[in-house]
Scaffold this active site. Structure first.
Site, PDB file in Angstrom:
ATOM      1  N   TRP A 313      37.587 -11.320 -18.758  1.00 34.08           N
ATOM      2  CA  TRP A 313      37.835  -9.725 -18.879  1.00 34.08           C
ATOM      3  C   TRP A 313      37.491  -8.878 -17.759  1.00 34.08           C
ATOM      4  O   TRP A 313      38.245  -7.806 -17.379  1.00 34.08           O
ATOM      5  CB  TRP A 313      36.692  -9.494 -20.044  1.00 34.08           C
ATOM      6  CG  TRP A 313      36.981  -8.135 -20.379  1.00 34.08           C
ATOM      7  CD1 TRP A 313      37.840  -7.484 -21.425  1.00 34.08           C
ATOM      8  CD2 TRP A 313      36.198  -6.764 -19.832  1.00 34.08           C
ATOM      9  NE1 TRP A 313      37.812  -6.049 -21.353  1.00 34.08           N
ATOM     10  CE2 TRP A 313      36.710  -5.532 -20.659  1.00 34.08           C
ATOM     11  CE3 TRP A 313      35.037  -6.714 -19.045  1.00 34.08           C
ATOM     12  CZ2 TRP A 313      36.178  -4.424 -20.301  1.00 34.08           C
ATOM     13  CZ3 TRP A 313      34.696  -5.239 -18.807  1.00 34.08           C
ATOM     14  CH2 TRP A 313      35.386  -4.171 -19.408  1.00 34.08           C
ATOM     15  N   HIS A 314      36.564  -9.232 -17.000  1.00 27.93           N
ATOM     16  CA  HIS A 314      36.108  -8.400 -15.725  1.00 27.93           C
ATOM     17  C   HIS A 314      37.150  -8.562 -14.813  1.00 27.93           C
ATOM     18  O   HIS A 314      37.101  -7.511 -13.634  1.00 27.93           O
ATOM     19  CB  HIS A 314      34.914  -8.602 -15.243  1.00 27.93           C
ATOM     20  CG  HIS A 314      33.584  -8.046 -16.004  1.00 27.93           C
ATOM     21  ND1 HIS A 314      33.294  -8.726 -17.141  1.00 27.93           N
ATOM     22  CD2 HIS A 314      33.055  -6.958 -15.658  1.00 27.93           C
ATOM     23  CE1 HIS A 314      32.222  -7.821 -17.605  1.00 27.93           C
ATOM     24  NE2 HIS A 314      32.142  -6.643 -16.720  1.00 27.93           N
ATOM     25  N   GLY A 315      38.105  -9.419 -14.260  1.00 27.39           N
ATOM     26  CA  GLY A 315      38.858  -9.421 -13.308  1.00 27.39           C
ATOM     27  C   GLY A 315      39.937 -10.856 -13.335  1.00 27.39           C
ATOM     28  O   GLY A 315      39.595 -11.679 -13.980  1.00 27.39           O
TER      29      GLY A 315
END
Length: 458
Positions: A313-315
């Site tokens: 989700w973060h990158g």
């Protein structure tokens, strides 16, 4: 205009919007807020406003159909089955949209990733699940669901508010005291962003320009600590600004950070860091998988899934997957091996957190794995680093240049300092200090190109 720390937002959008908002009769202010939110997003991301609008309309349509099926005091089995089908279809569509744009961002261009996509789709997913669980108590009206999904203080980077927290159907109370309190939180967040996070960002940028192979081991550790504080005050500052705006609009303050650097374990750190995202993963992924009330093997699987998804989700880079996997590993070890020891020895727990968390943030920050290896070689030269640094005394200059920001950042990491602000925020001296912070922040914004919030890209 999507950045709260821009002069255009502070001196154009915000004053005009609030004038219109408060001269609107109270029963119609939701419409004014909805229109303002659409304009806010459209000015920043005109090419993607249609994605947000269509996702909103489709999710409302599924919600309306589900509610229609569930009308009545007692639900029959066939009604629950239909409601479940509506929920599954809506969530599947939201996940498909999220995955499609994420893949386009990875394999085509990051410019194809709509701003705030993950945040507003997570709100849509939670809305559909809460509706199915009957945690939404009133029939969702289009203006309220649209406002929930699009509200400008949250649409870009959260916090991820739940629909019931908005209390949209209730009569909203407004007061000058609320407006003043919200403004104080907003200014404090602005100061954290502009006067701390943006200053510390220069340190990390300098290290990248110098080249990790050229910095000394002490400077590498200073850089890791600096990036840890930079990310914290960037996103905590944004969250305070967003929650401050909510309070000014008549909504409740939403706590998104609870002094994570005062934690005694990695598990506790992430219960305090980005609270609304952690709660989302807990309620809609971890607990449905079985949570912690299961066998040891199943617990490991549940935590591994949550942290793999968190990393993704973060990158888009492999480093984010590694970051999520490393954190998941430590949390699994805390659950199964040494968590009780950390609870019994709080000093050891604090040292453990303050040592490991900056290392994990380095993994988060460095996308190129070869550069990541070089940086860790600098952090731990006895493991075999890239040779002797060009300037062994570089730490002296950087410590002198950034010492004041580290001292201020460390002080704000202490929970008692923020509690003092909460206690004395009505004191004239505190009000004067906030005024100084605001205009000093404006001075820095006007004399630089500005630095968007780091979490805007998620």
């Amino acid at each position: 205009m999507v950045s709260f720390s821009s002069l255009e937002f502070l001196f154009r959008f915000l004053p005009v919007f609030f004038i219109l908002y408060f001269i609107t009769p109270s029963r119609h202010r939701e419409i004014t807020l909805l229109i303002g939110s659409i304009i806010f997003y459209a000015v920043g991301e005109p090419e993607f406003i249609l994605v947000l609008v269509l996702a909103t309309l489709i999710n409302h349509l599924f919600a309306a159909q589900s509610w229609k099926v569930s009308e009545g005091f007692a639900l029959h089995e066939w009604q629950n089955r239909r409601r479940k089908r509506y929920m599954i279809k809506a969530v599947a569509l939201d996940v498909l949209v999220l995955c499609t744009f994420k893949m386009l961002g990875i394999f085509v261009s990051n410019a194809l990733l709509p701003l705030g996509l993950s945040f507003y789709l997570f709100k849509m997913i939670s809305f559909q699940v809460d509706l199915y669980r009957r945690e939404v108590w009133c029939r969702p009206q289009l203006k309220y669901t649209a406002l929930y999904f699009m509200m400008f203080p949250q649409v870009v980077s959260g916090p991820i508010m739940r629909y019931r927290e908005g209390e949209f159907e209730l009569t909203r109370n407004y007061s000058l005291e609320q407006l003043e309190d919200g403004l104080k939180y907003f200014i404090l967040g602005l100061g954290m962003k502009v006067l701390l996070a943006d200053r510390l960002a220069i340190l990390w940028n300098d290290l990248q320009m110098i080249g990790f192979q050229s910095i000394s081991t002490p400077l590498a550790w200073l850089g890791a600590a600096g990036f840890s504080l930079q990310l914290y005050f960037d996103f905590w500052g944004y969250s305070l600004m967003a929650s401050g705006l909510l309070v000014m609009l008549g909504y409740h303050f939403i706590e998104n950070f609870n002094h994570p650097y005062a934690s005694k374990s990695i598990s506790e750190f992430y219960r305090r860091w980005h609270v609304t995202l952690g709660n989302w993963f807990r309620d809609y992924v971890y607990i449905p998988l079985g949570g912690s009330r299961c066998s040891g093997v199943r617990l490991v699987f549940n935590l591994a899934v949550v942290w793999l998804l968190t990393g993704i989700w973060h990158g888009n880079g492999v480093n984010y997957v590694i970051w999520g996997a490393v954190l998941g590993l430590f949390i699994i070890l805390e659950k199964l091996v040494y968590g009780k020891l950390l609870n019994k020895a709080p000093v050891l727990g604090h040292v453990y957190v303050l040592f490991l968390i900056p290392l994990t943030w380095v993994v988060f920050a460095v996308n190129d794995l070869s550069y990541l290896g070089v940086y860790f070689g600098r952090l731990f030269p006895f493991l075999g680093g890239p040779g002797i640094a060009v300037n062994q005394q570089d730490i002296v200059r950087y410590a002198q240049n950034y010492g004041i920001y580290f001292l201020a950042g460390i002080a704000l990491c202490v929970p008692a300092v923020f509690r003092l602000f909460e206690k004395y925020k009505k004191n004239p001296i505190v009000v004067l200090l906030l005024a100084v912070i605001f205009w000093y922040s404006v001075y820095f914004l006007s004399s630089s190109a500005g630095n968007p919030f780091m979490y805007l890209k998620f």
